[in-house]
Design a protein around this motif. Structure first.
Motif, PDB file in Angstrom:
ATOM      1  N   GLN A 486       0.843  -1.188   0.000  1.00 51.45           N
ATOM      2  CA  GLN A 486       0.000   0.000   0.000  1.00 51.45           C
ATOM      3  C   GLN A 486       0.881   1.241   0.000  1.00 51.45           C
ATOM      4  O   GLN A 486       1.985   1.238   0.572  1.00 51.45           O
ATOM      5  CB  GLN A 486      -0.922   0.006   1.225  1.00 51.45           C
ATOM      6  CG  GLN A 486      -0.191   0.170   2.540  1.00 51.45           C
ATOM      7  CD  GLN A 486      -1.124   0.195   3.722  1.00 51.45           C
ATOM      8  OE1 GLN A 486      -1.042  -0.644   4.591  1.00 51.45           O
ATOM      9  NE2 GLN A 486      -2.028   1.172   3.771  1.00 51.45           N
ATOM     10  N   ASP A 489       0.899   6.830   3.252  1.00 48.32           N
ATOM     11  CA  ASP A 489       0.029   7.976   3.494  1.00 48.32           C
ATOM     12  C   ASP A 489       0.700   8.828   4.563  1.00 48.32           C
ATOM     13  O   ASP A 489       0.579   8.565   5.761  1.00 48.32           O
ATOM     14  CB  ASP A 489      -1.354   7.508   3.941  1.00 48.32           C
ATOM     15  CG  ASP A 489      -2.345   8.662   4.078  1.00 48.32           C
ATOM     16  OD1 ASP A 489      -1.958   9.805   3.778  1.00 48.32           O
ATOM     17  OD2 ASP A 489      -3.496   8.410   4.489  1.00 48.32           O
ATOM     18  N   ASN A 492      -1.378  10.121   7.585  1.00 46.64           N
ATOM     19  CA  ASN A 492      -1.967   9.235   8.579  1.00 46.64           C
ATOM     20  C   ASN A 492      -0.990   8.238   9.181  1.00 46.64           C
ATOM     21  O   ASN A 492      -1.300   7.596  10.172  1.00 46.64           O
ATOM     22  CB  ASN A 492      -3.143   8.462   7.965  1.00 46.64           C
ATOM     23  CG  ASN A 492      -4.259   9.389   7.534  1.00 46.64           C
ATOM     24  OD1 ASN A 492      -4.522  10.387   8.176  1.00 46.64           O
ATOM     25  ND2 ASN A 492      -4.915   9.048   6.433  1.00 46.64           N
ATOM     26  N   ASP A 493       0.180   8.042   8.573  1.00 52.48           N
ATOM     27  CA  ASP A 493       1.158   7.113   9.133  1.00 52.48           C
ATOM     28  C   ASP A 493       1.887   7.783  10.288  1.00 52.48           C
ATOM     29  O   ASP A 493       2.817   8.568  10.100  1.00 52.48           O
ATOM     30  CB  ASP A 493       2.167   6.673   8.059  1.00 52.48           C
ATOM     31  CG  ASP A 493       1.546   5.682   7.109  1.00 52.48           C
ATOM     32  OD1 ASP A 493       0.509   5.108   7.461  1.00 52.48           O
ATOM     33  OD2 ASP A 493       2.105   5.487   6.009  1.00 52.48           O
ATOM     34  N   SER A 541      -5.530   2.600  -3.920  1.00 49.87           N
ATOM     35  CA  SER A 541      -5.953   3.990  -3.899  1.00 49.87           C
ATOM     36  C   SER A 541      -4.855   4.823  -3.255  1.00 49.87           C
ATOM     37  O   SER A 541      -4.024   4.302  -2.504  1.00 49.87           O
ATOM     38  CB  SER A 541      -7.261   4.135  -3.123  1.00 49.87           C
ATOM     39  OG  SER A 541      -7.075   3.796  -1.756  1.00 49.87           O
ATOM     40  N   THR A 543      -4.657   6.754  -0.752  1.00 49.06           N
ATOM     41  CA  THR A 543      -4.580   6.687   0.704  1.00 49.06           C
ATOM     42  C   THR A 543      -4.260   5.288   1.205  1.00 49.06           C
ATOM     43  O   THR A 543      -4.002   5.105   2.393  1.00 49.06           O
ATOM     44  CB  THR A 543      -5.907   7.143   1.336  1.00 49.06           C
ATOM     45  OG1 THR A 543      -6.963   6.278   0.882  1.00 49.06           O
ATOM     46  CG2 THR A 543      -6.230   8.571   0.940  1.00 49.06           C
ATOM     47  N   SER A 545      -6.334   2.783   1.430  1.00 50.58           N
ATOM     48  CA  SER A 545      -7.459   2.147   2.110  1.00 50.58           C
ATOM     49  C   SER A 545      -8.237   1.206   1.205  1.00 50.58           C
ATOM     50  O   SER A 545      -8.921   0.313   1.693  1.00 50.58           O
ATOM     51  CB  SER A 545      -8.414   3.209   2.670  1.00 50.58           C
ATOM     52  OG  SER A 545      -8.944   3.994   1.610  1.00 50.58           O
ATOM     53  N   GLY A 603      -7.960   9.594  -6.225  1.00 52.42           N
ATOM     54  CA  GLY A 603      -8.613   8.411  -5.693  1.00 52.42           C
ATOM     55  C   GLY A 603     -10.069   8.301  -6.099  1.00 52.42           C
ATOM     56  O   GLY A 603     -10.853   7.618  -5.434  1.00 52.42           O
ATOM     57  N   SER A 627     -13.954   6.938   1.995  1.00 49.30           N
ATOM     58  CA  SER A 627     -12.630   6.346   2.143  1.00 49.30           C
ATOM     59  C   SER A 627     -11.817   6.377   0.870  1.00 49.30           C
ATOM     60  O   SER A 627     -10.608   6.302   0.911  1.00 49.30           O
ATOM     61  CB  SER A 627     -12.760   4.898   2.617  1.00 49.30           C
ATOM     62  OG  SER A 627     -13.501   4.148   1.686  1.00 49.30           O
ATOM     63  N   ASN A 630      -9.851  11.906  -0.964  1.00 50.66           N
ATOM     64  CA  ASN A 630      -9.252  12.691   0.090  1.00 50.66           C
ATOM     65  C   ASN A 630     -10.217  13.739   0.610  1.00 50.66           C
ATOM     66  O   ASN A 630     -10.093  14.191   1.745  1.00 50.66           O
ATOM     67  CB  ASN A 630      -7.983  13.385  -0.433  1.00 50.66           C
ATOM     68  CG  ASN A 630      -6.920  12.369  -0.811  1.00 50.66           C
ATOM     69  OD1 ASN A 630      -6.782  11.353  -0.157  1.00 50.66           O
ATOM     70  ND2 ASN A 630      -6.164  12.666  -1.859  1.00 50.66           N
TER      71      ASN A 630
END
Length: 637
Positions: A486, A489, A492-493, A541, A543, A545, A603, A627, A630
């Protein structure tokens, strides 16, 4: 029961498959629970005949039965037994007795028309039902022709809005140069909350009969997210596709950025992370004075405006028929690596992408004695190289050794600033075809299609060791076809060592998603594209997710934060996808074309390409599900 007759388990399984393929998940669950079957077949897929059932089999059986009834009536000079597909519908009396059969129904439906893909008939039109009746009413029901798409695409939701613009499903011209915007409503499998995700699809075919698409790549930068690069055989083209349009016939503009000689092919391509330009590798032939031909290899940067910058290649080191098979920028976009091979030896070259010069020389070159098939950046100054009997880790640093031979017998050369320093060579006797790297947890994934083998390596300085818990041996007859971690991100990471997801697809249709960390590997999800449908390409995607997976004619999207039920199942409409294109035949013929699947920077859109056919799929998400994008998905028109 005579030989070949269907039993109750056969019927129930056919109905169950139909309900699942049509998206009636609640009805499928009810049938699954009420179906009394032997204990050893608690999973209906374990029934002995289940592997023989093709996609949409129940619909095909019914179609064939109706066609057989039509032929039987014609031969015996009798009336047909089943008149469901004609416009002669007798009224049903209140006492359930039928009235005069000559009386017409008040609201005759147009006859069904299907493009048969799964059945092996030489002429797909031979399966058309009631051709005479259809010809009589063709003009009357032209604006209702989209009904037959629902037979070919059972994933369409049957309760979609009745007042949808009927011009949406207008058939495009098969080989037009520009794409037509053709909104088609595709729904995901039903859930208990009945939230439906739909899509709008823009179909088009290339206008060059000798062209074929190998890669279709959206620009990675948000400010240029409408730009699409398509490359392949006799093709190097930019498209500018609008985000959405209220005009179903709006055209998208394209620019051919390279004059492609006959027989030439773009073997590899990638965007610079800034999105300002793309880099392409061209393989072509040159006619020699004596009448022979010579392979010519070139590499260049190109912008949408047509400006170019060429690279000085060291292909002469490989001598015979070398091609570039991989191009990759590091995350910062300061360096570019290329991988070349002639299937006897391999070559990796490194360029300084920050140079503004009109042409570039490589800053480091390494020649390998065995084929090198792929390489990936592990950091801005380190790479992982894979190939025949090779899975090596190299550091790119200032040149400190003269040109010569390394300890493992490979040649290296420096053009003045950098060279390769071998950090670790993993012991192996396999040919590795794909290698991927997760920069968050320093984990390497590699696949070998010839050996049905996949491996995960975690760094335990100074060695790299197989990650515990990962099944290194691939499942029988389930060759890995695509693999990707993946994307990172950054928003968010939170931690550097957070567990990550790795997706691997197989030619059996199996899709596995693993949860990996330096000391952890577990199977998080296991999906399937469908019986006898290979999973050939995947795309995350932006992000990370959602995961999209493609076969030759279908795309499934899973939101991994909500469960294993597909968020969207999209299948190419046969009337748009196969019509007039010999590279995409409607009878299930193998074309050998591998699909290209890529998610845009927002996305919200996927590009799906096979052969000469392309589809830009725009997702129309429920307002409560954000989800994939963005920003708030309610802004989707």
């Amino acid at each position: 029961m005579g030989d070949g007759a269907l039993g109750s388990d056969h019927i129930n399984y056919l109905i169950l498959r139909y309900l699942q393929e049509a998206g009636h998940e609640n009805a499928a669950r009810a049938l699954h629970q009420d179906w009394h079957r032997p204990q050893e077949f608690s999973d209906p897929e374990q029934l002995p005949f289940a592997p023989l059932v093709r996609q949409h089999e129940l619909v095909h059986i019914i179609q064939d039965a109706i066609f057989h009834d039509q032929l039987l009536a014609k031969v015996s000079n009798n009336q047909r037994r089943f008149n469901l597909t004609t416009t002669q519908f007798p009224h049903r009396a209140s006492d359930d007795r039928r009235s005069d059969p000559t009386q017409q129904h008040d609201f005759p439906l147009p006859p069904a028309k299907r493009s048969r893909k799964s059945n092996h008939h030489a002429d797909p039109d031979s399966m058309q039902i009631d051709v005479t009746t259809q010809d009589q009413h063709q003009d009357q029901h032209q604006d209702q022709h989209h009904i037959h798409d629902r037979h070919d695409r059972p994933d369409l939701d049957q309760d979609q809005d009745q007042d949808q613009d009927q011009d949406e499903d207008r058939d495009p011209t098969p080989d037009t140069a520009e794409p037509d915007h053709l909104p088609t409503a595709s729904s995901a499998t039903q859930t208990d909350t009945k939230l439906k995700s739909k899509s709008e699809t823009m179909y088009w075919a290339l206008d060059q009969p000798d062209a074929s698409i190998m890669h279709a790549l959206w620009n990675p930068h948000l400010s240029h997210s409408t730009r699409l690069l398509t490359v392949g055989e006799s093709l190097c083209r930019f498209y500018n596709l609008p985000h959405h349009s209220k005009n179903s016939l709006q055209r998208a503009h394209h620019t051919d950025v390279e004059t492609m000689p006959k027989g030439s092919v773009i073997t590899a391509a990638c965007w610079h992370p800034s999105g300002r330009y793309a880099t392409c590798a061209l393989d072509s032939t040159r006619r020699l004075p004596g009448g022979g031909h010579e392979s010519v290899r070139s590499m260049f940067d190109v912008t949408v405006q047509g400006t170019k910058r060429f690279y000085d290649l060291h292909g002469y080191l490989l001598q015979h028929s070398a091609i570039i098979v991989a191009l990759r920028y590091n995350n910062s976009g300061t360096r570019l690596l290329s991988v070349s091979t002639n299937m006897k030896r391999g070559l990796v070259e490194i360029w300084d992408a920050s140079q503004p010069a009109t042409s570039l020389d490589p800053v480091a070159v390494k020649l390998f004695n065995q084929p090198v098939i792929d390489a990936v950046w592990a950091s801005d100054d380190s790479i992982v190289v894979c190939g025949e009997n090779r899975l090596d880790f190299y550091q790119i640093h200032d040149a400190s050794m003269p040109n010569g031979t390394s300890a493992n017998g490979d040649s290296f050369a420096s053009t003045g600033t950098r060279n390769f320093a071998l950090q670790y060579s993993h012991p192996t006797d396999k040919q590795w075809d794909k290698v991927r790297y997760d920069s968050v947890n320093a984990i390497v994934a590699a696949t070998s299609s010839s050996d049905d083998h996949t491996i995960l390596l975690a760094k335990t300085s100074p060695r790299w060791v197989p990650l515990p818990g990962f099944p290194t041996e691939g499942p029988a007859s389930k060759r890995a076809t695509a693999m990707a971690f993946q994307p990172v991100d950054t928003a968010n990471d939170a931690t550097h060592t957070s567990p990550r997801r790795l997706a691997v697809t197989h030619d059996s249709g199996l899709v596995r998603v693993y949860r990996v960390a330096p000391n952890l590997c577990e199977t998080l999800h296991e999906f399937t594209m469908g019986p006898h449908e290979a999973a050939l390409a995947l795309s995350w995607s932006p992000t990370g997710s959602c995961l999209a997976v493609a076969s030759e004619e279908a795309v499934k999207i899973w939101d991994l934060n909500t469960g294993s039920v597909p968020l969207l199942t999209w299948r190419a409409a046969a009337t748009h996808w196969y019509q007039g294109d010999e590279n995409n035949l409607p009878n299930g013929d193998e074309t050998g074309d591998e699909p290209s699947l890529n998610w845009d920077a927002e996305g919200k859109r996927l590009v799906f390409a096979v052969g000469r056919k392309m589809a830009a799929i725009r997702l129309l998400l429920p307002s409560t599900n954000t989800s994939l994008a963005n920003d708030d998905s309610s802004v989707v028109d």
